[in-house]
Write an enzyme that holds these catalytic residues in place. Structure first.
Site, PDB file in Angstrom:
ATOM      1  N   HIS A   1       0.836  -1.205   0.000  1.00  0.00           N
ATOM      2  CA  HIS A   1       0.000   0.000   0.000  1.00  0.00           C
ATOM      3  C   HIS A   1       0.869   1.254   0.000  1.00  0.00           C
ATOM      4  O   HIS A   1       0.419   2.334  -0.380  1.00  0.00           O
ATOM      5  CB  HIS A   1      -0.944   0.006   1.211  1.00  0.00           C
ATOM      6  CG  HIS A   1      -0.274   0.292   2.512  1.00  0.00           C
ATOM      7  ND1 HIS A   1       0.473  -0.650   3.177  1.00  0.00           N
ATOM      8  CD2 HIS A   1      -0.222   1.415   3.272  1.00  0.00           C
ATOM      9  CE1 HIS A   1       0.950  -0.128   4.292  1.00  0.00           C
ATOM     10  NE2 HIS A   1       0.544   1.131   4.376  1.00  0.00           N
TER      11      HIS A   1
ATOM     12  N   LYS B   1       9.488  -2.548   3.676  1.00  0.00           N
ATOM     13  CA  LYS B   1      10.632  -2.385   4.577  1.00  0.00           C
ATOM     14  C   LYS B   1      10.600  -3.446   5.652  1.00  0.00           C
ATOM     15  O   LYS B   1       9.540  -3.753   6.195  1.00  0.00           O
ATOM     16  CB  LYS B   1      10.545  -0.998   5.243  1.00  0.00           C
ATOM     17  CG  LYS B   1      11.753  -0.644   6.084  1.00  0.00           C
ATOM     18  CD  LYS B   1      12.827  -0.062   5.207  1.00  0.00           C
ATOM     19  CE  LYS B   1      14.102   0.234   6.011  1.00  0.00           C
ATOM     20  NZ  LYS B   1      14.848  -0.977   6.357  1.00  0.00           N
TER      21      LYS B   1
ATOM     22  N   LYS C   1       3.329  -1.459  12.038  1.00  0.00           N
ATOM     23  CA  LYS C   1       4.289  -0.622  12.751  1.00  0.00           C
ATOM     24  C   LYS C   1       4.560   0.674  11.988  1.00  0.00           C
ATOM     25  O   LYS C   1       4.543   1.766  12.571  1.00  0.00           O
ATOM     26  CB  LYS C   1       5.593  -1.409  12.938  1.00  0.00           C
ATOM     27  CG  LYS C   1       6.641  -0.737  13.767  1.00  0.00           C
ATOM     28  CD  LYS C   1       7.875  -1.628  13.893  1.00  0.00           C
ATOM     29  CE  LYS C   1       7.554  -2.978  14.464  1.00  0.00           C
ATOM     30  NZ  LYS C   1       8.756  -3.799  14.685  1.00  0.00           N
TER      31      LYS C   1
ATOM     32  N   LYS D   1       9.694  -8.636   5.498  1.00  0.00           N
ATOM     33  CA  LYS D   1      10.631  -9.287   6.419  1.00  0.00           C
ATOM     34  C   LYS D   1      11.359 -10.388   5.672  1.00  0.00           C
ATOM     35  O   LYS D   1      10.830 -10.960   4.706  1.00  0.00           O
ATOM     36  CB  LYS D   1       9.893  -9.884   7.620  1.00  0.00           C
ATOM     37  CG  LYS D   1      10.747  -9.950   8.875  1.00  0.00           C
ATOM     38  CD  LYS D   1      10.941  -8.567   9.465  1.00  0.00           C
ATOM     39  CE  LYS D   1      11.702  -8.606  10.773  1.00  0.00           C
ATOM     40  NZ  LYS D   1      11.798  -7.271  11.385  1.00  0.00           N
TER      41      LYS D   1
ATOM     42  N   THR E   1      16.363   1.311  18.222  1.00  0.00           N
ATOM     43  CA  THR E   1      15.241   0.520  18.732  1.00  0.00           C
ATOM     44  C   THR E   1      15.193   0.575  20.254  1.00  0.00           C
ATOM     45  O   THR E   1      14.129   0.804  20.846  1.00  0.00           O
ATOM     46  CB  THR E   1      15.334  -0.937  18.254  1.00  0.00           C
ATOM     47  OG1 THR E   1      15.445  -0.965  16.826  1.00  0.00           O
ATOM     48  CG2 THR E   1      14.090  -1.716  18.672  1.00  0.00           C
TER      49      THR E   1
ATOM     50  N   ASN F   1      21.204  -6.207  21.171  1.00  0.00           N
ATOM     51  CA  ASN F   1      21.201  -4.780  20.825  1.00  0.00           C
ATOM     52  C   ASN F   1      20.008  -4.043  21.431  1.00  0.00           C
ATOM     53  O   ASN F   1      20.161  -3.004  22.076  1.00  0.00           O
ATOM     54  CB  ASN F   1      21.184  -4.639  19.292  1.00  0.00           C
ATOM     55  CG  ASN F   1      21.202  -3.186  18.866  1.00  0.00           C
ATOM     56  OD1 ASN F   1      21.948  -2.384  19.398  1.00  0.00           O
ATOM     57  ND2 ASN F   1      20.357  -2.839  17.915  1.00  0.00           N
TER      58      ASN F   1
ATOM     59  N   SER G   1      15.668   3.972  10.397  1.00  0.00           N
ATOM     60  CA  SER G   1      15.941   3.419   9.064  1.00  0.00           C
ATOM     61  C   SER G   1      15.322   4.310   7.983  1.00  0.00           C
ATOM     62  O   SER G   1      15.898   4.502   6.909  1.00  0.00           O
ATOM     63  CB  SER G   1      15.372   2.002   8.947  1.00  0.00           C
ATOM     64  OG  SER G   1      16.283   1.047   9.446  1.00  0.00           O
TER      65      SER G   1
END
Length: 477
Positions: free
Chosen positions: A71, A76, A100, A112, A200, A239, A368
């Protein structure tokens, strides 16, 4: 994680859990059933295998790339390197990426990737060969590109792997001006961006800080507003977990527990996260850290006394089997899908607050996005404006001092005159995104009168935004 947690991961139906959350939230929207089905479904699932030379023989590697929703373009999402990865997991993570991005208003569709390996079992050269071959396979099927699909790091991968992907993509697309925008999470030397590695974890800490700042909500939990004095347990010292713990400590919280796959440690007086990190580096384990109580199983660490629990490892860590033993009043999901729908229902009915993964760990994709914008514009943030800002501020300070006769100290002058660096601009943009998004979710939750959790409110907001995108594309009336 403990062995029983690993088994739970392998037997779980992660994508089905995401769809359960979606279906529950969809009841609070008024969209056509066909449109809802389109939003929920994975658009493209690419499963492939490729051989690699290992020793004197060959090994066949299983890999995936899922584009959940186009959409918005590009799609990503990170690439997970894990021997537990499977198609269901990659589909679920791609779907979560779609929601997200919508929640934090980043104009990407969700995707993903996954490579079914344990990176520890391969040499650096073998990992490079696997990563480059994976990239070639994506290129052949047009599953990667700055305007098509942009990978990033995930569990088991990092800057090194992203640099291999960037180099492979650029080599196979000679002359493409925006080739470095085909992947994010790159090293700074390869046009990465300051602040991406810790983004993150920083986002998780900001999300928690924003949640506990609302006096009305904290009163219902019997807690005082603010992070000061709040006891936190973090699962995962990778991380995300490390940086979440680090920034929460900077914001005034006390980290009392840390959990890893080899076990857990707890000290009600607080733990020095950096000291624990160095202890693990030296001994190979967080266990037996001086002054802390050790637990043989990670799950025991989750159940100790605290105000806030941050599961920042893998999915399906909080289930109907252990959720009633959780003593935290707030769960902040640093990992993707750590809480099952059934566990969330039990925890929420008990009055607890869950800060949902789709929002809580969105700091990575937010930064990102900034990196992608930097790669497309071919200029670092602040490069063209920083010196101009400093000169303007200097002129202003000099003018004020001459009019008032008051002289500022060198430190005062330096702090006022200083122009913003790229890192400062990135952190400012991340903070603004996390703060605005939290209150957008909370307002949806509070204003509805029917919506039961923050996760449902986040889903409702995401569904509504994605539906508008499809309608603007002319796909749906």
């Amino acid at each position: 994680m403990a062995n029983n947690n690993i088994a739970a991961n392998q037997d779980s139906h992660f994508f089905a859990d995401v769809c359960k959350f979606f279906d529950h939230a969809a009841r609070f929207t008024h969209h056509d059933a066909g449109l809802l089905d389109q939003i929920k479904s994975c658009n493209s699932v690419y499963r492939f295998r490729f051989p690699m030379r290992k020793g004197d023989g060959f090994e066949v590697i299983d890999a995936w790339r899922v584009e959940h929703s186009q959409h918005q373009s590009p799609t990503k999402g990170g690439i997970r390197y894990s021997e537990m990865v499977n198609e269901d997991e990659v589909m679920a993570l791609a779907a979560l990426m779609t929601y997200k991005c919508a929640i934090v208003n980043v104009p990407f569709g969700g995707a993903k990737g996954g490579i079914k390996i344990n990176p520890k079992n391969y040499t650096t050269l073998e990992l490079e060969n696997i990563t480059r071959r994976y990239t070639v396979e994506l290129i052949k099927k047009n599953f990667i590109g700055p305007s098509v699909d942009v990978p990033a790091p995930d569990y088991g991968s990092g800057e090194r792997e992203m640099s291999w992907i960037a180099d492979t993509y650029a080599a196979m697309n000679p002359g493409q001006l925006d080739a470095m925008g085909a992947v994010t999470g790159k090293p700074l030397a390869l046009h990465g961006i300051h602040g991406r590695k810790e983004a993150t974890g920083r986002g998780v800490a900001i999300a928690i800080r924003e949640c506990v700042s609302v006096a009305e909500d904290m009163q219902k939990l019997g807690l005082k507003p603010g992070l000061s004095g709040k006891r936190v347990i973090v699962q995962g010292l990778g991380n995300v977990g490390y940086h979440s713990a680090k920034f929460l400590t900077e914001f005034g919280a006390t980290v009392v527990g840390l959990c890893e796959f080899e076990g857990a440690i707890y000290n009600d007086n607080g733990l020095d996260v950096d000291a624990v990190f160095q202890h693990r580096k030296a001994t190979g384990s967080i266990l037996n850290f001086p002054g802390a109580k050790s637990f043989a199983h990670s799950g025991e660490g989750l159940e100790q006394e605290c105000d806030i629990l941050v599961p920042a490892a893998l999915e399906n860590q909080l289930t109907i089997h252990n959720i009633r033993n959780i003593k935290a009043k707030i769960i902040a999901e640093g990992a993707n899908g750590p809480t099952t729908p059934e566990a969330e229902a039990i925890f929420s009915q008990g009055g607890g607050i869950i800060i949902p993964d789709m929002y809580c760990n969105a700091g990575g994709v937010t930064v990102s996005y900034f990196e992608w914008l930097k790669n497309l514009s071919h200029v670092a943030f602040g490069r063209m404006s920083r010196r101009f800002e400093e000169n303007s501020n200097l002129n202003l300070v000099n003018t004020v001092e001459s009019i008032t006769g008051i002289s500022l100290s060198p430190d005062q002058r330096a702090s006022i005159i200083k122009g913003a660096s790229e890192l400062e601009l990135v952190n400012s943009g991340l903070e603004d995104t996390m703060i605005r998004s939290y209150h957008e979710i909370r307002n949806t939750f509070k204003n509805s009168g029917e919506i039961d959790t923050l996760r449902t409110a986040a889903f409702v907001g995401a569904i509504n935004k994605i539906a508008v995108s499809y309608q603007n594309l002319g796909v749906w009336p």
